[in-house]
Design an enzyme around this catalytic site. Structure first.
Site, PDB file in Angstrom:
ATOM      1  N   ARG A  37     -26.429   0.525   4.018  1.00  0.00           N
ATOM      2  CA  ARG A  37     -27.430   0.317   2.943  1.00  0.00           C
ATOM      3  C   ARG A  37     -27.094  -0.921   2.103  1.00  0.00           C
ATOM      4  O   ARG A  37     -27.988  -1.593   1.596  1.00  0.00           O
ATOM      5  CB  ARG A  37     -27.503   1.576   2.070  1.00  0.00           C
ATOM      6  CG  ARG A  37     -28.563   1.530   0.965  1.00  0.00           C
ATOM      7  CD  ARG A  37     -28.780   2.899   0.349  1.00  0.00           C
ATOM      8  NE  ARG A  37     -29.399   2.878  -0.969  1.00  0.00           N
ATOM      9  CZ  ARG A  37     -30.709   2.936  -1.207  1.00  0.00           C
ATOM     10  NH1 ARG A  37     -31.556   3.038  -0.207  1.00  0.00           N
ATOM     11  NH2 ARG A  37     -31.163   2.917  -2.435  1.00  0.00           N
ATOM     12  N   ILE A  63     -36.289  -0.756  -3.913  1.00  0.00           N
ATOM     13  CA  ILE A  63     -35.765  -0.016  -2.756  1.00  0.00           C
ATOM     14  C   ILE A  63     -35.759   1.448  -3.200  1.00  0.00           C
ATOM     15  O   ILE A  63     -35.320   1.769  -4.306  1.00  0.00           O
ATOM     16  CB  ILE A  63     -34.366  -0.525  -2.326  1.00  0.00           C
ATOM     17  CG1 ILE A  63     -33.825   0.255  -1.118  1.00  0.00           C
ATOM     18  CG2 ILE A  63     -33.358  -0.520  -3.451  1.00  0.00           C
ATOM     19  CD1 ILE A  63     -32.585  -0.404  -0.464  1.00  0.00           C
ATOM     20  N   SER A  64     -36.300   2.333  -2.372  1.00  0.00           N
ATOM     21  CA  SER A  64     -36.487   3.723  -2.783  1.00  0.00           C
ATOM     22  C   SER A  64     -35.153   4.436  -2.995  1.00  0.00           C
ATOM     23  O   SER A  64     -34.132   4.071  -2.421  1.00  0.00           O
ATOM     24  CB  SER A  64     -37.283   4.494  -1.723  1.00  0.00           C
ATOM     25  OG  SER A  64     -38.465   3.812  -1.397  1.00  0.00           O
ATOM     26  N   GLN A  65     -35.223   5.500  -3.799  1.00  0.00           N
ATOM     27  CA  GLN A  65     -34.049   6.333  -4.076  1.00  0.00           C
ATOM     28  C   GLN A  65     -33.631   7.083  -2.800  1.00  0.00           C
ATOM     29  O   GLN A  65     -34.483   7.645  -2.116  1.00  0.00           O
ATOM     30  CB  GLN A  65     -34.443   7.321  -5.165  1.00  0.00           C
ATOM     31  CG  GLN A  65     -33.333   8.224  -5.602  1.00  0.00           C
ATOM     32  CD  GLN A  65     -33.782   9.154  -6.713  1.00  0.00           C
ATOM     33  OE1 GLN A  65     -34.972   9.331  -6.945  1.00  0.00           O
ATOM     34  NE2 GLN A  65     -32.822   9.751  -7.376  1.00  0.00           N
TER      35      GLN A  65
END
Ligand code: SAH
Length: 222
Positions: A37, A63-65
């Site tokens: 990530r 950027i999503s959780q």
């Protein structure tokens, strides 16, 4: 502590959290392990990569959780034989997870610069089973349809009809639907000529801006 050690330890901690929240199955755990990530963050922010937060990626996007990504992926039930359509490439992190989980990923992003960056990052890691398109994903990507799975990372006020049409028979689509501020995650299954829609958790995504999403004009103050 060296940055790489910090990243390794925070990845372990996030993994424990995702496990505790029951968001893993064997495929998802393996994909989480494999995808770095931190590669989807710029060099100044790499050490934030494994906090369980959404994070600014520029152009007003995030950027999503991690927990939200894994809730969506668990509902999506992606398998190695599947052809997947992703709307809202953003950083490319979810695209990388989908590359691990599926046969091929078609991903559509509205903002050229984000698409280019995501493409570079995915190439650098070594993925070859994806293609990113720049355009309005609220209309889907008719050219390669139908798709076994569709995942949308930006919110619309209703389910885009084009996406339902481009879903295979028996296919599953996961998407956030609601207002600009808050939405609910929907899990849509296509069965014959009908769709079965299940409401899932509350969520908060950036808007899907396009013909079958929120209109672009709404975001320009006169
Ligand atoms: N899963 C991604 C989320 C990115 S945020 C990640 O974790 O990085 C959602 C993305 O959807 C943004 O990059 C935004 O530019 C994009 N987007 C918004 N409307 C879109 C549209 N109509 N078509 C394609 N992408 C869109």
């Amino acid at each position: 502590m060296r940055e790489e050690d910090f990243i390794r330890i925070s990845k372990d901690n996030l993994k424990k959290l995702l496990k505790k929240e029951n968001l893993f199955d064997e495929y998802l755990e393996r994909a989480f392990d494999k995808v770095p990530r931190e590669e989807f963050f710029d060099s100044r922010n790499r050490s934030n990569a494994y906090q369980n937060n959404a994070f600014d990626i520029g152009f007003g996007q995030t950027i999503s959780q991690p927990t939200m990504i894994f809730i969506m992926l668990k509902r999506l039930e992606v398998r190695k034989s599947h052809k997947v359509l992703e709307i809202g490439t953003g950083s490319g992190y979810l695209t990388a997870l989908l590359c691990e989980l599926s046969h091929f990923v078609y991903s559509v992003e509205r903002i050229q610069q984000l698409a280019t960056l995501a493409n570079q990052r995915l190439n650098k890691i070594g993925y070859t089973n994806f293609k990113i398109f720049v355009g309005d994903g609220s209309k889907g990507l008719y050219e390669y349809s139908p798709y076994d799975r569709i995942i949308v990372s930006a919110a619309s006020s209703k389910i885009p009809q084009s996406l339902v049409e481009q879903l295979s028979e028996g296919g599953i689509m996961v998407l956030p639907v609601g207002g600009l501020e808050f939405q609910r995650l929907l899990v849509v299954k296509k069965i014959g000529n009908t769709t079965n829609v299940k409401e899932d958790v509350a969520c908060r995504f950036v808007p899907l801006i396009g013909e079958e999403g929120f209109k672009d004009e709404m975001f320009h103050k006169s």
